[in-house]
Motif scaffolding. Structure first.
Motif, mmCIF file in Angstrom:
data_model
loop_
_atom_site.group_PDB
_atom_site.id
_atom_site.type_symbol
_atom_site.label_atom_id
_atom_site.label_comp_id
_atom_site.label_asym_id
_atom_site.label_seq_id
_atom_site.Cartn_x
_atom_site.Cartn_y
_atom_site.Cartn_z
ATOM 1 N N PRO A 23 -50.960 -1.953 -52.074
ATOM 2 C CA PRO A 23 -50.318 -2.976 -51.246
ATOM 3 C C PRO A 23 -51.096 -3.321 -49.981
ATOM 4 C CG PRO A 23 -48.684 -1.438 -52.057
ATOM 5 C CD PRO A 23 -50.014 -0.872 -52.438
ATOM 6 N N THR A 24 -51.958 -2.424 -49.499
ATOM 7 C CA THR A 24 -52.652 -2.680 -48.232
ATOM 8 C C THR A 24 -54.160 -2.522 -48.317
ATOM 9 O OG1 THR A 24 -52.333 -0.367 -47.571
ATOM 10 C CG2 THR A 24 -50.667 -1.982 -46.853
ATOM 11 N N SER A 25 -54.742 -2.286 -49.488
ATOM 12 C CA SER A 25 -56.184 -2.067 -49.568
ATOM 13 C C SER A 25 -56.729 -2.581 -50.888
ATOM 14 C CB SER A 25 -56.514 -0.580 -49.408
ATOM 15 O OG SER A 25 -56.060 0.154 -50.533
ATOM 16 N N ALA A 26 -58.065 -2.792 -50.880
ATOM 17 C CA ALA A 26 -58.771 -3.183 -52.091
ATOM 18 C C ALA A 26 -60.067 -2.393 -52.145
ATOM 19 C CB ALA A 26 -59.060 -4.678 -52.104
ATOM 20 N N THR A 27 -60.507 -2.047 -53.331
ATOM 21 C CA THR A 27 -61.760 -1.319 -53.524
ATOM 22 C C THR A 27 -62.741 -2.233 -54.231
ATOM 23 O OG1 THR A 27 -60.644 0.818 -53.634
ATOM 24 C CG2 THR A 27 -62.862 0.688 -54.544
ATOM 25 N N LEU A 28 -63.878 -2.470 -53.567
ATOM 26 C CA LEU A 28 -64.923 -3.359 -54.076
ATOM 27 C C LEU A 28 -66.052 -2.503 -54.661
ATOM 28 C CD1 LEU A 28 -66.002 -6.375 -54.097
ATOM 29 C CD2 LEU A 28 -67.196 -5.760 -51.987
ATOM 30 N N SER A 29 -66.567 -2.891 -55.813
ATOM 31 C CA SER A 29 -67.698 -2.172 -56.400
ATOM 32 C C SER A 29 -68.734 -3.179 -56.875
ATOM 33 C CB SER A 29 -67.234 -1.290 -57.561
ATOM 34 O OG SER A 29 -66.732 -2.086 -58.623
ATOM 35 N N TRP A 30 -69.972 -2.699 -57.102
ATOM 36 C CA TRP A 30 -71.072 -3.562 -57.497
ATOM 37 C C TRP A 30 -72.142 -2.748 -58.209
ATOM 38 C CZ3 TRP A 30 -69.781 -2.302 -52.517
ATOM 39 C CH2 TRP A 30 -70.679 -1.489 -51.822
ATOM 40 N N THR A 31 -73.077 -3.477 -58.828
ATOM 41 C CA THR A 31 -74.217 -2.847 -59.494
ATOM 42 C C THR A 31 -75.377 -2.745 -58.506
ATOM 43 O OG1 THR A 31 -73.540 -3.698 -61.642
ATOM 44 C CG2 THR A 31 -75.861 -3.060 -61.403
ATOM 45 N N ALA A 32 -76.113 -1.639 -58.584
ATOM 46 C CA ALA A 32 -77.174 -1.358 -57.611
ATOM 47 C C ALA A 32 -78.246 -2.433 -57.590
ATOM 48 C CB ALA A 32 -77.809 -0.007 -57.920
ATOM 49 N N SER A 33 -78.854 -2.616 -56.416
ATOM 50 C CA SER A 33 -80.025 -3.479 -56.282
ATOM 51 C C SER A 33 -81.258 -2.771 -56.821
ATOM 52 C CB SER A 33 -80.256 -3.833 -54.808
ATOM 53 O OG SER A 33 -79.186 -4.555 -54.274
ATOM 54 N N ALA A 34 -82.218 -3.542 -57.288
ATOM 55 C CA ALA A 34 -83.526 -2.988 -57.655
ATOM 56 C C ALA A 34 -84.385 -2.928 -56.401
ATOM 57 C CB ALA A 34 -84.191 -3.861 -58.711
ATOM 58 N N PRO A 35 -85.015 -1.790 -56.101
ATOM 59 C CA PRO A 35 -85.841 -1.702 -54.891
ATOM 60 C C PRO A 35 -87.019 -2.675 -54.948
ATOM 61 C CG PRO A 35 -85.400 0.473 -55.818
ATOM 62 C CD PRO A 35 -84.972 -0.532 -56.834
ATOM 63 N N GLY A 36 -87.461 -3.102 -53.780
ATOM 64 C CA GLY A 36 -88.691 -3.873 -53.666
ATOM 65 C C GLY A 36 -89.854 -2.930 -53.402
ATOM 66 N N ASP A 37 -90.536 -3.120 -52.272
ATOM 67 C CA ASP A 37 -91.653 -2.240 -51.931
ATOM 68 C C ASP A 37 -91.199 -0.893 -51.385
ATOM 69 O OD1 ASP A 37 -93.493 -4.075 -52.752
ATOM 70 O OD2 ASP A 37 -93.982 -4.830 -50.755
ATOM 71 N N PHE A 38 -89.919 -0.790 -50.970
ATOM 72 C CA PHE A 38 -89.435 0.436 -50.353
ATOM 73 C C PHE A 38 -88.091 0.817 -50.964
ATOM 74 C CE2 PHE A 38 -92.083 -1.794 -47.305
ATOM 75 C CZ PHE A 38 -92.978 -0.802 -46.924
ATOM 76 N N PRO A 39 -87.740 2.096 -50.932
ATOM 77 C CA PRO A 39 -86.456 2.526 -51.483
ATOM 78 C C PRO A 39 -85.271 1.909 -50.729
ATOM 79 C CG PRO A 39 -87.930 4.407 -51.175
ATOM 80 C CD PRO A 39 -88.568 3.230 -50.490
ATOM 81 N N ILE A 40 -84.147 1.783 -51.435
ATOM 82 C CA ILE A 40 -82.929 1.276 -50.820
ATOM 83 C C ILE A 40 -82.431 2.288 -49.784
ATOM 84 C CG2 ILE A 40 -80.553 0.516 -51.226
ATOM 85 C CD1 ILE A 40 -82.615 -1.323 -52.433
ATOM 86 N N SER A 41 -82.022 1.782 -48.621
ATOM 87 C CA SER A 41 -81.488 2.648 -47.567
ATOM 88 C C SER A 41 -79.964 2.676 -47.600
ATOM 89 C CB SER A 41 -81.962 2.175 -46.188
ATOM 90 O OG SER A 41 -81.341 2.883 -45.154
ATOM 91 N N ARG A 42 -79.332 1.499 -47.646
ATOM 92 C CA ARG A 42 -77.874 1.418 -47.704
ATOM 93 C C ARG A 42 -77.466 0.001 -48.062
ATOM 94 N NH1 ARG A 42 -75.244 3.901 -44.292
ATOM 95 N NH2 ARG A 42 -76.889 5.341 -43.686
ATOM 96 N N TYR A 43 -76.143 -0.183 -48.204
ATOM 97 C CA TYR A 43 -75.580 -1.488 -48.525
ATOM 98 C C TYR A 43 -74.686 -1.948 -47.374
ATOM 99 C CZ TYR A 43 -77.159 -0.717 -53.308
ATOM 100 O OH TYR A 43 -77.936 -0.494 -54.416
ATOM 101 N N GLY B 196 -74.455 4.559 -48.498
ATOM 102 C CA GLY B 196 -75.839 4.857 -48.785
ATOM 103 C C GLY B 196 -76.258 4.353 -50.152
ATOM 104 N N PRO B 197 -77.512 4.634 -50.531
ATOM 105 C CA PRO B 197 -78.050 4.034 -51.763
ATOM 106 C C PRO B 197 -77.360 4.492 -53.030
ATOM 107 C CG PRO B 197 -79.549 5.690 -50.874
ATOM 108 C CD PRO B 197 -78.507 5.471 -49.836
ATOM 109 N N ASP B 198 -76.744 5.661 -53.005
ATOM 110 C CA ASP B 198 -76.108 6.177 -54.220
ATOM 111 C C ASP B 198 -74.612 5.883 -54.294
ATOM 112 O OD1 ASP B 198 -78.549 7.282 -55.039
ATOM 113 O OD2 ASP B 198 -78.204 9.089 -53.836
#
Length: 322
Positions: A244-264, A279-281
């Protein structure tokens, strides 16, 4: 007086009375005010950084500030050194001669071309060219690192105590930043932790052993890092859980570019979501909602070099009513 003459006088009076009204005197045009020099820094053989307080606006907006130089005792016209829209920042002023005394002053010019009064002059004497190192030059640059080198001053190495590679301060109240210090026989530095696709400005200051003032800086040099491939945008946004008061959002991970993913980073209705950035995981966040309200959410990835992905596609949903 006859009737004919009276009619003639009346007609003449009417013509004068109905003639054009004299134009109203236009209001005087006020020029810009007088800038106030705020200080100098890093005087070299051919350059100096000059800052000034902004001038008061007159009738028209200020279009630019002009910096002039005169040489005491010379009869040549004053020299226009630079034109800029900046104020209250240090502006690099070039075109000076080594070991020469100048009086620098600033004046504002408005959008109609009307100049204001000149500031009080600032007197400087440029340094002899032999004690000034050459500007830092990038010899190798990656997305986050660069090697810069410079020409040593034309003095015996015994006089040199070392070098400082400095990021000049932008405003008169901002401290300088010494990026690295080197010994007397080293005329290059390896820089790390730079941002991809970014231009940095540096100067080199030579430190001397014989009492020569420490302020023997080079002219400005720039280093531009290579651009970096950013992460791909997150994908497959969806709301997996409602309360009633919250929603949980999820997504598929980004592919890294030249550097590892730090966070979203997650955004709702154009602003930050206001929850900790996972964080990235971790590819899910839970946030507060109001029943019956509509939300537009999207996510961006950022890598360890601070480079952001493009936004994901926006996911729109309406929280269920109570």
């Amino acid at each position: 007086m006859g009737l004919k003459n009276l009619l003639g006088v009346a007609l003449a009076f009417a013509l004068v009375a109905s003639g054009p009204t004299p134009a109203q005197a236009s209001a005087p045009v006020t020029p810009p005010g007088t800038p106030q020099a705020a200080g100098t820094q890093f005087l070299s053989a051919a350059t100096v950084d000059l800052a000034w307080m902004p001038a008061a606006t007159g009738t028209n907006p200020i279009a630019a500030y002009e910096v002039y130089a005169r040489r005491p005792g010379w009869t040549y016209p004053d020299q226009l050194l630079t034109t800029t829209t900046s104020a209250w920042v240090f502006v690099p002023i070039g075109g000076l001669r080594p070991a020469t005394t100048y009086q620098l002053y600033v004046r504002a010019r408005d959008t109609s071309g009307l100049p204001g009064p000149a500031s009080a002059p600032v007197t400087i004497t440029t340094l002899p060219s032999d004690i000034v190192p050459g500007p830092p030059v990038a010899t190798d640059a990656t997305a986050t690192t660069a090697t810069v080198s410079w020409r040593p001053p034309a003095v015996a190495i015994e006089r040199i105590a070392g070098y400082d590679l400095i990021v000049p301060s932008a405003t008169p109240t901002q401290p300088i930043q010494i990026r690295t210090s080197m010994g007397p026989s080293t005329t290059s530095a390896q820089l790390t932790g730079l941002r991809p696709g970014t231009t940095y400005t540096f100067i080199v200051v030579a430190r001397y052993t014989d009492g020569t003032p420490r302020s023997a800086p080079s002219t400005h040099g720039t280093v531009t890092t290579a651009p970096s491939v950013p992460p791909s945008p997150p994908s497959d946004l969806t709301v997996t859980t409602f309360t009633p008061t919250s929603a949980t959002l999820s997504w598929t991970a980004s592919a890294p570019g030249d550097f590892p993913i730090s966070r979203y980073y997650t955004y709702v209705n154009g602003g930050a979501l206001g929850v900790p950035n996972p964080g990235p995981d971790v590819r899910t966040v839970t946030f507060a909602v109001s029943p019956g309200s509509t939300y537009e959410v999207y996510v961006r990835a950022v890598d360890q070099a601070g480079i952001y992905s493009a936004p994901s596609e926006t996911f729109t949903f309406t929280a269920p009513g109570q």
